[in-house]
Write a protein that holds these residues in place. Structure first.
Motif, PDB file in Angstrom:
ATOM      1  N   ARG A   1      45.094  16.720 -51.614  1.00 56.13           N
ATOM      2  CA  ARG A   1      45.283  17.399 -50.330  1.00 56.13           C
ATOM      3  C   ARG A   1      46.732  17.215 -49.943  1.00 56.13           C
ATOM      4  NH1 ARG A   1      41.145  17.573 -45.870  1.00 56.13           N
ATOM      5  NH2 ARG A   1      40.132  18.682 -47.570  1.00 56.13           N
TER       6      ARG A   1
ATOM      7  N   LYS B   1      34.768  13.351 -49.047  1.00 52.47           N
ATOM      8  CA  LYS B   1      35.739  13.231 -50.128  1.00 52.47           C
ATOM      9  C   LYS B   1      36.410  11.870 -50.007  1.00 52.47           C
ATOM     10  CE  LYS B   1      36.491  18.203 -50.127  1.00 52.47           C
ATOM     11  NZ  LYS B   1      37.394  19.292 -49.748  1.00 52.47           N
TER      12      LYS B   1
ATOM     13  N   LYS C   1      35.115  13.857 -54.924  1.00 50.15           N
ATOM     14  CA  LYS C   1      33.882  14.088 -54.179  1.00 50.15           C
ATOM     15  C   LYS C   1      33.012  12.844 -54.286  1.00 50.15           C
ATOM     16  CE  LYS C   1      33.899  19.040 -54.875  1.00 50.15           C
ATOM     17  NZ  LYS C   1      33.242  20.195 -55.477  1.00 50.15           N
ATOM     18  N   SER C   2      32.346  12.493 -53.185  1.00 48.43           N
ATOM     19  CA  SER C   2      31.536  11.292 -53.144  1.00 48.43           C
ATOM     20  C   SER C   2      30.111  11.624 -52.709  1.00 48.43           C
ATOM     21  CB  SER C   2      32.149  10.272 -52.182  1.00 48.43           C
ATOM     22  OG  SER C   2      31.295   9.169 -52.007  1.00 48.43           O
TER      23      SER C   2
ATOM     24  N   LEU D   1      39.377  13.968 -44.856  1.00 50.84           N
ATOM     25  CA  LEU D   1      38.743  13.874 -46.171  1.00 50.84           C
ATOM     26  C   LEU D   1      37.399  13.163 -46.082  1.00 50.84           C
ATOM     27  CD1 LEU D   1      41.828  13.014 -48.416  1.00 50.84           C
ATOM     28  CD2 LEU D   1      40.459  15.104 -48.507  1.00 50.84           C
TER      29      LEU D   1
ATOM     30  N   GLU E   1      34.646  15.219 -44.830  1.00 49.51           N
ATOM     31  CA  GLU E   1      34.199  16.231 -45.792  1.00 49.51           C
ATOM     32  C   GLU E   1      33.536  15.597 -47.018  1.00 49.51           C
ATOM     33  OE1 GLU E   1      37.633  18.609 -46.756  1.00 49.51           O
ATOM     34  OE2 GLU E   1      38.199  18.758 -44.647  1.00 49.51           O
TER      35      GLU E   1
ATOM     36  N   ASP F   1      44.233  22.170 -50.532  1.00 48.80           N
ATOM     37  CA  ASP F   1      43.673  21.324 -51.578  1.00 48.80           C
ATOM     38  C   ASP F   1      44.044  21.974 -52.899  1.00 48.80           C
ATOM     39  OD1 ASP F   1      42.547  19.411 -49.944  1.00 48.80           O
ATOM     40  OD2 ASP F   1      40.573  20.325 -49.914  1.00 48.80           O
TER      41      ASP F   1
ATOM     42  N   TYR G   1      42.113  16.616 -57.833  1.00 49.52           N
ATOM     43  CA  TYR G   1      42.366  17.294 -56.557  1.00 49.52           C
ATOM     44  C   TYR G   1      43.279  16.461 -55.664  1.00 49.52           C
ATOM     45  CZ  TYR G   1      38.547  20.436 -57.731  1.00 49.52           C
ATOM     46  OH  TYR G   1      37.749  21.359 -58.348  1.00 49.52           O
TER      47      TYR G   1
ATOM     48  N   GLN H   1      28.487  11.831 -48.902  1.00 51.91           N
ATOM     49  CA  GLN H   1      27.726  13.013 -48.516  1.00 51.91           C
ATOM     50  C   GLN H   1      26.338  12.621 -48.012  1.00 51.91           C
ATOM     51  OE1 GLN H   1      28.969  16.323 -48.517  1.00 51.91           O
ATOM     52  NE2 GLN H   1      27.167  16.467 -47.202  1.00 51.91           N
TER      53      GLN H   1
ATOM     54  N   TRP I   1      41.932  12.877 -54.117  1.00 50.47           N
ATOM     55  CA  TRP I   1      40.588  12.617 -53.620  1.00 50.47           C
ATOM     56  C   TRP I   1      39.548  13.016 -54.665  1.00 50.47           C
ATOM     57  CZ3 TRP I   1      37.478  16.884 -53.515  1.00 50.47           C
ATOM     58  CH2 TRP I   1      38.088  18.133 -53.402  1.00 50.47           C
TER      59      TRP I   1
END
Length: 182
Positions: free
Chosen positions: A108, A136, A168-169, A131, A134, A26, A106, A173, A166
């Motif tokens: 990957r 993402k 973060k979401s 992703l 995780e 990443d 970011y 989460q 990607w």
């Protein structure tokens, strides 16, 4: 992020002589200055791709800018209009078609050995599933052609670097946390 290789020229065929070793990592490309070149597409297949690459390379040279890795570009396809992003070494430029990527940005990465028809579909699906697991959210997908049919024999076959942007979401989460509780 891995250390950047020394700046060298591109090969005669237009492929990068050096490129970042990002396989399986990443990477944060946040705030990188890039040059954007549009490219016409027909159902995600580029039309005049080599001409667009040549135009971009000449435009960068005319603007007295420096490619971070000469010949290394990120190609994003779309149904009818795609784009090619070339990372630049400069910190700023007032030139049109140059801009900074969002910060953070970011991606990957996954190095594929073989052509597009081979294992790319499975690699993209595997990357996307990882992703999502995780929390993402996958966004844009970029292809970086590291070798071409002319230089593939001397350089170990066809190599394509996939880069998937990607973010973060919190919603993902929350769903994952809820699934773990149930």
């Amino acid at each position: 992020m891995s250390a950047e290789p020394e700046l060298q020229g591109m090969l005669e065929c237009g492929c990068p002589s050096v490129f970042p070793d990002w396989d399986g990592e990443d990477i944060d490309l946040g705030a990188w200055l890039v040059h954007e070149q549009g490219v016409p597409m027909f159902l995600h297949m580029p039309i005049g791709y080599e001409a667009a690459l040549d135009r971009q390379h000449k435009d960068i040279k005319r603007l007295h800018l420096t490619e971070r890795w000469p010949g290394f570009v990120l190609t994003q396809s779309a149904a009818f209009r795609g784009r090619i992003l070339c990372p630049l070494s400069e910190d700023t430029s007032p030139a049109r078609r140059t801009f900074r990527l969002a910060n953070p940005y970011y991606v990957r990465s996954k190095l594929i050995h073989g052509d597009i028809g081979g294992g790319i579909r499975g690699a993209v699906q595997t990357m996307q599933s990882a992703l999502l697991d995780e929390a993402k959210m996958p966004k844009e997908l970029f292809l970086c052609h590291l070798t071409c049919p002319r230089c593939k024999e001397e350089r170990g076959g066809i190599k394509i670097l996939l880069l998937r942007h990607w973010v973060k979401s919190a919603k993902l989460q929350h769903r994952l946390d809820k699934q773990k509780k149930d």
